[in-house]
Design a protein around this motif. Structure first.
Motif, mmCIF file in Angstrom:
data_model
loop_
_atom_site.group_PDB
_atom_site.id
_atom_site.type_symbol
_atom_site.label_atom_id
_atom_site.label_comp_id
_atom_site.label_asym_id
_atom_site.label_seq_id
_atom_site.Cartn_x
_atom_site.Cartn_y
_atom_site.Cartn_z
ATOM 1 N N LYS A 286 -10.793 33.425 10.736
ATOM 2 C CA LYS A 286 -9.592 32.712 11.545
ATOM 3 C C LYS A 286 -10.927 31.567 12.270
ATOM 4 C CE LYS A 286 -5.809 31.370 12.546
ATOM 5 N NZ LYS A 286 -4.837 30.629 11.545
ATOM 6 N N GLU B 91 -12.020 29.095 9.992
ATOM 7 C CA GLU B 91 -11.327 28.901 8.840
ATOM 8 C C GLU B 91 -11.103 27.484 10.257
ATOM 9 O OE1 GLU B 91 -7.586 30.280 7.927
ATOM 10 O OE2 GLU B 91 -6.051 29.279 9.436
ATOM 11 N N ILE B 92 -10.870 27.092 11.495
ATOM 12 C CA ILE B 92 -10.244 26.605 12.507
ATOM 13 C C ILE B 92 -11.816 25.751 12.679
ATOM 14 C CG2 ILE B 92 -10.226 25.917 15.509
ATOM 15 C CD1 ILE B 92 -9.041 28.932 15.266
ATOM 16 N N LEU C 39 -1.279 22.144 6.812
ATOM 17 C CA LEU C 39 -1.653 22.878 7.620
ATOM 18 C C LEU C 39 0.072 23.329 8.202
ATOM 19 C CD1 LEU C 39 -4.799 20.808 9.670
ATOM 20 C CD2 LEU C 39 -5.274 23.370 8.051
ATOM 21 N N ARG C 40 0.504 22.427 9.075
ATOM 22 C CA ARG C 40 1.513 22.885 8.873
ATOM 23 C C ARG C 40 2.853 24.078 8.038
ATOM 24 N NH1 ARG C 40 3.364 21.390 14.548
ATOM 25 N NH2 ARG C 40 2.073 19.169 14.804
ATOM 26 N N LEU D 38 -3.471 20.809 17.449
ATOM 27 C CA LEU D 38 -3.194 22.848 15.976
ATOM 28 C C LEU D 38 -4.571 23.385 16.604
ATOM 29 C CD1 LEU D 38 -1.982 20.559 13.317
ATOM 30 C CD2 LEU D 38 -0.472 22.252 14.350
ATOM 31 N N TRP E 164 -0.171 26.489 10.700
ATOM 32 C CA TRP E 164 -0.237 26.319 11.306
ATOM 33 C C TRP E 164 0.705 25.590 12.908
ATOM 34 C CZ3 TRP E 164 -5.698 24.415 12.340
ATOM 35 C CH2 TRP E 164 -6.728 25.539 12.057
ATOM 36 N N GLU F 100 -4.509 27.219 17.632
ATOM 37 C CA GLU F 100 -4.586 28.319 16.442
ATOM 38 C C GLU F 100 -5.626 29.856 17.063
ATOM 39 O OE1 GLU F 100 -3.786 29.388 13.120
ATOM 40 O OE2 GLU F 100 -1.787 28.319 14.019
#
Lengths: 159, 324
Positions: B292, B295-296, B44-45, B60, B49, B64
């Motif tokens: 988004k 996605e989260i 993710l990073r 995280l 992210w 986000e």
């Protein structure tokens, strides 16, 4: 009202109407370009080309205005007195690029915005993104052609 | 200052670049195949992210979510055009506040970020019974729900009052919007809410009057017919829905309510896909928010499933369609 005034009025129309269209088109595309550059500065050269596409109508307007002013003797060699009928013909000759320039530049600006969005997502599709707004240019070129042919034709008409 | 509807050119251009960084179905599949949460965090990073200041993987997700609304505020100037999405969180926070105030306990851990109003202020006003100082959109609902809870002690009834008010509020925000996409989203939100009420009512053998009372007016469903079909049985409910715009939901309703929820999310995502070619309107921004948030939600599902050692097949079953 003199013929010279009508001819200069036509030149003025060609310049400012096509110029207004270009400034609106380039303005819209410029805003989109700035948005892309805020996220992806590496796309500068690509978005710059798309952004500048609607600028051409302003140049066409300038060219027609220049030819008109030259034809009536405002710049260059003096050509004698211009009749009202001849002045009106010059005014009419300037209208295609004035109107077509105004409208096509605004719509080309919208197409350029869409093209800039395409390039921001898929930079490798630059060629296709460029062709679409370039199609709008066709109609500005047709108008430019008619305006130039008309100005050159009017020069030799004895009225 | 709210910008005009055709003045989203800059915002949309930036969003198009941001869309490139959204996780695709392929990325999600890669995460599912990872067994170690640290690998998922690293993945993710690597995909942009979080920030160096965010240490825990669970933070995280919050980062986000907060970042999403900060971006929208930067792009649009203020968040009121997105109230139809944020107000849903307010009604959730209202439920939490009322129940916490009723039990005289803290609701901090129950609040959802990204709401229109500060949930802590709402909680304090409800606890002190200062209903007049509540925002107009939730004032009457809060008072009615709290009084009902105090009078009956029935949490479910309290939820029904708030859910109906939420549907009505989203409906009015949708009608007030100039955007066709927002109108469509709101309509779908209300229709899916009504269908959910009907299905639950059918499972719990609730009366048609009770179900009708819980529903909000909707343009694409006749709620009277929907409520009366419930009283005639589940098959009649499915038969009615088959004659509406939502006939594709019927097999999912028959499967389970969670399958129906998945259908709703995928249906909304399908609606959002239409905005991929829109360069001037608010639509692409709304699509990005929904994308988004999906996605989260998906990352949360994967992390929770991995923590609880759930099989990959179970995760895949619950996955929603991604925007990219």
């Amino acid at each position: 009202m003199s013929g010279l005034f009508l001819a200069v009025l036509g030149a003025a129309f060609a310049t400012f109407m096509a110029g207004i269209g270009s400034s609106i088109g380039v303005g819209k595309a410029g805003v989109a370009a700035a948005g892309v550059l805020a996220e992806e500065p590496s796309l500068f050269s690509k978005v710059l080309i798309l952004m500048l596409l609607p600028a051409t109508q302003g140049i066409y307007g300038l060219l027609v205005a220049f030819l008109t002013l030259q034809a009536v003797g405002v710049i260059g060699d003096p050509v004698g007195e211009i009749s009202v009928a001849k002045g009106a013909l010059y005014l009419a000759a300037c209208l295609p690029i004035a109107l077509s320039g105004l409208i096509s530049a605004i719509h080309q600006g919208k197409c350029s915005v869409a093209g800039i969005n395409t390039v921001s997502k898929k930079p490798d599709q630059m060629g296709k993104a460029l062709i679409i707004p370039a199609m709008v240019e066709t109609y500005a070129i047709l108008a430019l052609l008619i305006s130039i042919l008309a100005i050159n034709g009017i020069k030799v008409i004895a009225i | 200052m709210v910008i005009q509807k055709d003045e989203y050119i800059y915002a949309v251009a930036r969003i198009r670049c941001k869309e490139n960084k959204l996780l695709s179905s392929k990325s999600i599949e890669q995460m599912i195949s990872m067994n170690d949460i640290r690998n998922i965090e690293r993945f993710l990073r690597d995909n942009g992210w979080g920030a160096s200041s965010v240490e825990k993987v669970s933070d995280l997700l919050t980062y986000e979510q907060d970042n999403l609304w900060m971006l929208m505020k930067e792009l649009v100037g203020e968040l009121s055009p997105f109230d139809f999405l944020r107000i849903q969180n307010d009604f959730h926070n209202l439920k939490a506040s009322i129940k916490a105030a009723y039990c005289d306990c803290s609701a901090d851990h129950l609040f959802i970020a990204g709401s229109v109003y500060d949930p802590y202020d709402i909680y304090n006003l409800i606890r002190n019974r200062e209903y007049n100082q509540l925002p107009e959109l939730i004032r009457d609902t809060a008072q009615e729900a709290m009084n009902t809870l105090l009078r009956t002690g029935d949490g479910q009834l309290c939820d029904i009052i708030i859910d109906k008010a939420c549907l009505a509020c989203v409906s009015s925000l949708g009608k007030a919007s100039d955007s066709g996409l927002i109108k469509e989203y709101c309509e779908l939100f209300i229709a899916s809410g009504n269908i959910r009420i009907a299905v639950r009512g059918s499972q719990l053998n609730k009366s048609a009057d009770f179900i009708l009372e819980s529903m909000a007016q909707c343009g694409t469903l006749d709620i009277k017919l929907l409520a009366s079909s419930v009283s005639k049985g589940f098959d009649e409910l499915c038969s009615y829905l088959s004659s509406t715009n939502y006939k594709s939901s019927v097999p999912h309703i028959k499967a389970s309510l969670s399958d129906f929820e998945k259908w709703c999310d995928n249906y909304i995502m399908e609606l959002m896909q239409s905005q991929k070619a829109a360069p001037f309107t608010i639509g692409p921004l709304v699509s990005y928010i929904i994308a988004k948030q999906t996605e989260i939600k998906t990352v949360r599902l994967i992390l929770t499933s991995k923590e609880n050692m759930l099989p990959d097949g179970v995760i895949r079953e619950r996955l929603r369609v991604m925007y990219v």
